[in-house]
Structures are given as structure tokens and as C-alpha cells.
Design a protein around this motif. Structure first.
Motif, PDB file in Angstrom:
ATOM      1  N   ILE A  90       0.820  -1.209   0.000  1.00  0.00           N
ATOM      2  CA  ILE A  90       0.000   0.000   0.000  1.00  0.00           C
ATOM      3  C   ILE A  90       0.853   1.258   0.000  1.00  0.00           C
ATOM      4  CG2 ILE A  90      -1.628   1.337   1.396  1.00  0.00           C
ATOM      5  CD1 ILE A  90      -2.878  -1.340   2.226  1.00  0.00           C
ATOM      6  N   ASN A  91       1.953   1.254   0.746  1.00  0.00           N
ATOM      7  CA  ASN A  91       2.797   2.446   0.833  1.00  0.00           C
ATOM      8  C   ASN A  91       4.226   2.193   0.351  1.00  0.00           C
ATOM      9  OD1 ASN A  91       3.585   0.822   2.884  1.00  0.00           O
ATOM     10  ND2 ASN A  91       3.532   2.368   4.470  1.00  0.00           N
ATOM     11  N   GLN A  92       4.402   1.239  -0.559  1.00  0.00           N
ATOM     12  CA  GLN A  92       5.735   0.928  -1.077  1.00  0.00           C
ATOM     13  C   GLN A  92       5.629   0.702  -2.577  1.00  0.00           C
ATOM     14  OE1 GLN A  92       7.424  -2.528   0.714  1.00  0.00           O
ATOM     15  NE2 GLN A  92       9.436  -2.184  -0.162  1.00  0.00           N
ATOM     16  N   ALA A  93       6.514   1.379  -3.317  1.00  0.00           N
ATOM     17  CA  ALA A  93       6.432   1.294  -4.773  1.00  0.00           C
ATOM     18  C   ALA A  93       7.814   1.246  -5.395  1.00  0.00           C
ATOM     19  CB  ALA A  93       5.665   2.490  -5.330  1.00  0.00           C
ATOM     20  N   LEU A  94       7.871   0.623  -6.560  1.00  0.00           N
ATOM     21  CA  LEU A  94       9.049   0.711  -7.418  1.00  0.00           C
ATOM     22  C   LEU A  94       8.860   1.948  -8.275  1.00  0.00           C
ATOM     23  CD1 LEU A  94       9.173  -3.002  -8.623  1.00  0.00           C
ATOM     24  CD2 LEU A  94      10.417  -1.985  -6.720  1.00  0.00           C
ATOM     25  N   ILE A  95       9.858   2.806  -8.302  1.00  0.00           N
ATOM     26  CA  ILE A  95       9.759   4.067  -9.029  1.00  0.00           C
ATOM     27  C   ILE A  95      10.572   3.934 -10.308  1.00  0.00           C
ATOM     28  CG2 ILE A  95      10.055   6.554  -8.886  1.00  0.00           C
ATOM     29  CD1 ILE A  95      10.456   6.110  -5.817  1.00  0.00           C
ATOM     30  N   LEU A  96       9.906   4.078 -11.436  1.00  0.00           N
ATOM     31  CA  LEU A  96      10.597   3.983 -12.728  1.00  0.00           C
ATOM     32  C   LEU A  96      10.368   5.255 -13.531  1.00  0.00           C
ATOM     33  CD1 LEU A  96       9.750   0.276 -13.412  1.00  0.00           C
ATOM     34  CD2 LEU A  96      12.028   1.219 -13.182  1.00  0.00           C
ATOM     35  N   PRO A  97      11.337   6.165 -13.519  1.00  0.00           N
ATOM     36  CA  PRO A  97      11.204   7.387 -14.311  1.00  0.00           C
ATOM     37  C   PRO A  97      11.537   7.148 -15.782  1.00  0.00           C
ATOM     38  CG  PRO A  97      13.060   7.544 -12.794  1.00  0.00           C
ATOM     39  CD  PRO A  97      12.456   6.198 -12.622  1.00  0.00           C
ATOM     40  N   ARG A  98      11.129   8.041 -16.610  1.00  0.00           N
ATOM     41  CA  ARG A  98      11.333   7.962 -18.058  1.00  0.00           C
ATOM     42  C   ARG A  98      12.811   7.831 -18.420  1.00  0.00           C
ATOM     43  NH1 ARG A  98      13.182   7.364 -22.029  1.00  0.00           N
ATOM     44  NH2 ARG A  98      12.918   8.345 -24.034  1.00  0.00           N
ATOM     45  N   ASN A  99      13.688   8.554 -17.721  1.00  0.00           N
ATOM     46  CA  ASN A  99      15.098   8.551 -18.098  1.00  0.00           C
ATOM     47  C   ASN A  99      15.823   7.234 -17.790  1.00  0.00           C
ATOM     48  OD1 ASN A  99      14.962   9.159 -15.298  1.00  0.00           O
ATOM     49  ND2 ASN A  99      17.002  10.034 -15.377  1.00  0.00           N
ATOM     50  N   PHE A 100      15.171   6.267 -17.140  1.00  0.00           N
ATOM     51  CA  PHE A 100      15.772   4.961 -16.910  1.00  0.00           C
ATOM     52  C   PHE A 100      15.763   4.107 -18.177  1.00  0.00           C
ATOM     53  CE2 PHE A 100      15.748   3.934 -12.111  1.00  0.00           C
ATOM     54  CZ  PHE A 100      16.255   5.173 -11.815  1.00  0.00           C
ATOM     55  N   PHE A 101      14.978   4.483 -19.170  1.00  0.00           N
ATOM     56  CA  PHE A 101      14.818   3.674 -20.371  1.00  0.00           C
ATOM     57  C   PHE A 101      15.656   4.243 -21.511  1.00  0.00           C
ATOM     58  CE2 PHE A 101      11.303   2.809 -17.649  1.00  0.00           C
ATOM     59  CZ  PHE A 101      11.118   1.436 -17.773  1.00  0.00           C
ATOM     60  N   GLN A 102      16.193   3.334 -22.331  1.00  0.00           N
ATOM     61  CA  GLN A 102      17.129   3.708 -23.393  1.00  0.00           C
ATOM     62  C   GLN A 102      16.482   4.573 -24.473  1.00  0.00           C
ATOM     63  OE1 GLN A 102      20.439   2.338 -23.665  1.00  0.00           O
ATOM     64  NE2 GLN A 102      20.223   1.540 -21.612  1.00  0.00           N
ATOM     65  N   SER A 103      15.240   4.260 -24.817  1.00  0.00           N
ATOM     66  CA  SER A 103      14.596   4.963 -25.930  1.00  0.00           C
ATOM     67  C   SER A 103      13.130   5.229 -25.618  1.00  0.00           C
ATOM     68  CB  SER A 103      14.695   4.118 -27.204  1.00  0.00           C
ATOM     69  OG  SER A 103      13.941   2.928 -27.057  1.00  0.00           O
ATOM     70  N   GLU A 104      12.531   6.064 -26.426  1.00  0.00           N
ATOM     71  CA  GLU A 104      11.101   6.366 -26.283  1.00  0.00           C
ATOM     72  C   GLU A 104      10.262   5.118 -26.553  1.00  0.00           C
ATOM     73  OE1 GLU A 104       7.769   8.450 -25.354  1.00  0.00           O
ATOM     74  OE2 GLU A 104       9.822   9.131 -25.085  1.00  0.00           O
ATOM     75  N   GLU A 105      10.715   4.277 -27.473  1.00  0.00           N
ATOM     76  CA  GLU A 105       9.985   3.030 -27.783  1.00  0.00           C
ATOM     77  C   GLU A 105       9.960   2.106 -26.568  1.00  0.00           C
ATOM     78  OE1 GLU A 105      12.603   4.102 -29.918  1.00  0.00           O
ATOM     79  OE2 GLU A 105      11.105   5.171 -31.110  1.00  0.00           O
ATOM     80  N   ASP A 106      11.107   1.975 -25.892  1.00  0.00           N
ATOM     81  CA  ASP A 106      11.150   1.140 -24.683  1.00  0.00           C
ATOM     82  C   ASP A 106      10.209   1.682 -23.611  1.00  0.00           C
ATOM     83  OD1 ASP A 106      13.011  -0.544 -25.786  1.00  0.00           O
ATOM     84  OD2 ASP A 106      14.714   0.245 -24.629  1.00  0.00           O
ATOM     85  N   TRP A 107      10.200   3.005 -23.429  1.00  0.00           N
ATOM     86  CA  TRP A 107       9.325   3.647 -22.449  1.00  0.00           C
ATOM     87  C   TRP A 107       7.865   3.371 -22.775  1.00  0.00           C
ATOM     88  CZ3 TRP A 107       8.715   5.376 -17.815  1.00  0.00           C
ATOM     89  CH2 TRP A 107       7.765   6.332 -17.492  1.00  0.00           C
ATOM     90  N   GLN A 108       7.472   3.519 -24.032  1.00  0.00           N
ATOM     91  CA  GLN A 108       6.080   3.289 -24.432  1.00  0.00           C
ATOM     92  C   GLN A 108       5.700   1.811 -24.303  1.00  0.00           C
ATOM     93  OE1 GLN A 108       3.982   5.658 -24.686  1.00  0.00           O
ATOM     94  NE2 GLN A 108       5.524   7.272 -24.673  1.00  0.00           N
ATOM     95  N   GLU A 109       6.604   0.904 -24.683  1.00  0.00           N
ATOM     96  CA  GLU A 109       6.337  -0.535 -24.528  1.00  0.00           C
ATOM     97  C   GLU A 109       6.166  -0.892 -23.053  1.00  0.00           C
ATOM     98  OE1 GLU A 109       8.990  -3.287 -26.476  1.00  0.00           O
ATOM     99  OE2 GLU A 109       9.162  -1.929 -28.198  1.00  0.00           O
ATOM    100  N   PHE A 110       7.014  -0.333 -22.209  1.00  0.00           N
ATOM    101  CA  PHE A 110       6.913  -0.576 -20.770  1.00  0.00           C
ATOM    102  C   PHE A 110       5.567  -0.108 -20.235  1.00  0.00           C
ATOM    103  CE2 PHE A 110       7.448   1.645 -16.634  1.00  0.00           C
ATOM    104  CZ  PHE A 110       7.460   0.528 -15.827  1.00  0.00           C
ATOM    105  N   ARG A 111       5.178   1.107 -20.569  1.00  0.00           N
ATOM    106  CA  ARG A 111       3.896   1.643 -20.088  1.00  0.00           C
ATOM    107  C   ARG A 111       2.726   0.798 -20.583  1.00  0.00           C
ATOM    108  NH1 ARG A 111       3.903   8.101 -20.080  1.00  0.00           N
ATOM    109  NH2 ARG A 111       1.720   7.591 -19.947  1.00  0.00           N
ATOM    110  N   GLN A 112       2.794   0.356 -21.823  1.00  0.00           N
ATOM    111  CA  GLN A 112       1.731  -0.482 -22.378  1.00  0.00           C
ATOM    112  C   GLN A 112       1.669  -1.824 -21.650  1.00  0.00           C
ATOM    113  OE1 GLN A 112       2.105  -1.040 -26.575  1.00  0.00           O
ATOM    114  NE2 GLN A 112       0.337  -2.393 -26.706  1.00  0.00           N
ATOM    115  N   LEU A 113       2.826  -2.407 -21.369  1.00  0.00           N
ATOM    116  CA  LEU A 113       2.876  -3.683 -20.655  1.00  0.00           C
ATOM    117  C   LEU A 113       2.311  -3.538 -19.241  1.00  0.00           C
ATOM    118  CD1 LEU A 113       3.779  -6.646 -20.879  1.00  0.00           C
ATOM    119  CD2 LEU A 113       6.003  -5.924 -20.027  1.00  0.00           C
ATOM    120  N   VAL A 114       2.628  -2.450 -18.572  1.00  0.00           N
ATOM    121  CA  VAL A 114       2.112  -2.201 -17.222  1.00  0.00           C
ATOM    122  C   VAL A 114       0.590  -2.121 -17.243  1.00  0.00           C
ATOM    123  CG1 VAL A 114       1.977  -0.477 -15.379  1.00  0.00           C
ATOM    124  CG2 VAL A 114       4.204  -1.130 -16.300  1.00  0.00           C
ATOM    125  N   VAL A 115       0.050  -1.361 -18.194  1.00  0.00           N
ATOM    126  CA  VAL A 115      -1.397  -1.218 -18.289  1.00  0.00           C
ATOM    127  C   VAL A 115      -2.043  -2.573 -18.580  1.00  0.00           C
ATOM    128  CG1 VAL A 115      -3.258  -0.220 -19.674  1.00  0.00           C
ATOM    129  CG2 VAL A 115      -1.339   1.204 -18.954  1.00  0.00           C
TER     130      VAL A 115
END
Length: 165
Positions: free
Chosen positions: A134-159
Motif C-alpha cells: 500500500i505504501n511501497q512502490a518501485l519508481i521507474l522514471p522515463r530517463n531509466f529507459f534507453q529509448s522512447e519506444e522502450d518507455w512506451q512498450e513498458f507503459r503499455q505492458l504495465v497497463v
């Protein structure tokens, strides 16, 4: 499909994370209470002629200043102290995300989080929080990912994986 990530959090990202985690009521209170207080003072000034000379005006102004100045500064100081005292979150973080879950690595070890273990997620434009409690999270900012495609794929997979929770 594996999406690799790696990076180091900045103090600004940690501050942003703390603001995201603030309860909604407190966000509302910090934003609107000073304005209600100012309105209250104006109404009293208009309808109570002795209010300007009373000590309750001083008290009301001090309460508003407390919410406008003191509490935000106190919160900033607490966040800064938490950042400075926690060396674990200041180190290099890496890992990967795939259909099985999230692998999280830091200087002290590796954790595997299957999608079933994650409770929920919260997305902003530049950060994703994956809640393990409830009060603990993994924090993944945009700059952790190599490319915009990786960031978008990650967000899509999470959803896709956490949508029904």
C-alpha cells in the motif's frame, strides 16, 4: 520481449515521487485552505467593524501563514532529510521488465516481482509507480529507459498486466 532499464534517481525525481504519494486530502488542504482563510478574513473585515482592532485578526493571519509558508517548508525539509539519509535510493538501479514481471537490481541485491505480486500502478507523464504494498512502490522514471519506444512498450505492458487489479 524484455525491456531493460537502468539509472539513478535525482533528488527532484524523489521530490516528485513524494508529491505523488501525498494523500488527496492533504493536497487539497495545502492548496485551498489559505484561500478559504483569506476569504474568511475578508468577510469578517467587511461585516465585523471591531475585527480589525481585535487580536483574532492576528491569530487568523498567523494560521494562514502557517499553511502558506511554514508547513510547505517543513515538508520540503522532511523530504530532503529522507533523501539524504537513504543511500539505497541514491545508488544505481537496473533491471528488466518482461511478460513474467519486473526484475529490480541495486548494489545490495536483486528482487523479482511477478505481475501477480504487484498491487497496482500509477502513471504520470515522466514516471511510473509499481506498488508492491500500500505504501511501497518501485519508481521507474522515463530517463531509466534507453529509448522512447522502450518507455512506451513498458507503459503499455504495465497497463496490460495490472489493468484488472
Amino acid at each position: 520481449m524484455s525491456i531493460h532499464f537502468s539509472g539513478t534517481w535525482t533528488e527532484q525525481q524523489y521530490n516528485h515521487f513524494q508529491k505523488l504519494c501525498m494523500p488527496t486530502f492533504l493536497k487539497w488542504l495545502f492548496k485551498w485552505f489559505p484561500w478559504f482563510g483569506l476569504g474568511y478574513i475578508l468577510v469578517k473585515l467587511l461585516f465585523y467593524p471591531g475585527y480589525l482592532a481585535s487580536s483574532s485578526l492576528v491569530f487568523d493571519v498567523l494560521i494562514i501563514l502557517y499553511f502558506l509558508v511554514f508547513l510547505p517548508k517543513l515538508r520540503e525539509r522532511q523530504i530532503k532529510r529522507a533523501w539524504q539519509s537513504n543511500k539505497l535510493i541514491q545508488g544505481e538501479i537496473s533491471g528488466l521488465v518482461d511478460q513474467a514481471g519486473v526484475i529490480w537490481r541495486n548494489a545490495y541485491g536483486e528482487m523479482r516481482y511477478p505481475w501477480d505480486l504487484l498491487l497496482k500502478y500509477k502513471q504520470e507523464t515522466d514516471i511510473v509507480l509499481l506498488y508492491t504494498a500500500i505504501n511501497q512502490a518501485l519508481i521507474l522514471p522515463r530517463n531509466f529507459f534507453q529509448s522512447e519506444e522502450d518507455w512506451q512498450e513498458f507503459r503499455q505492458l504495465v497497463v496490460e498486466k495490472l489493468r484488472n487489479k
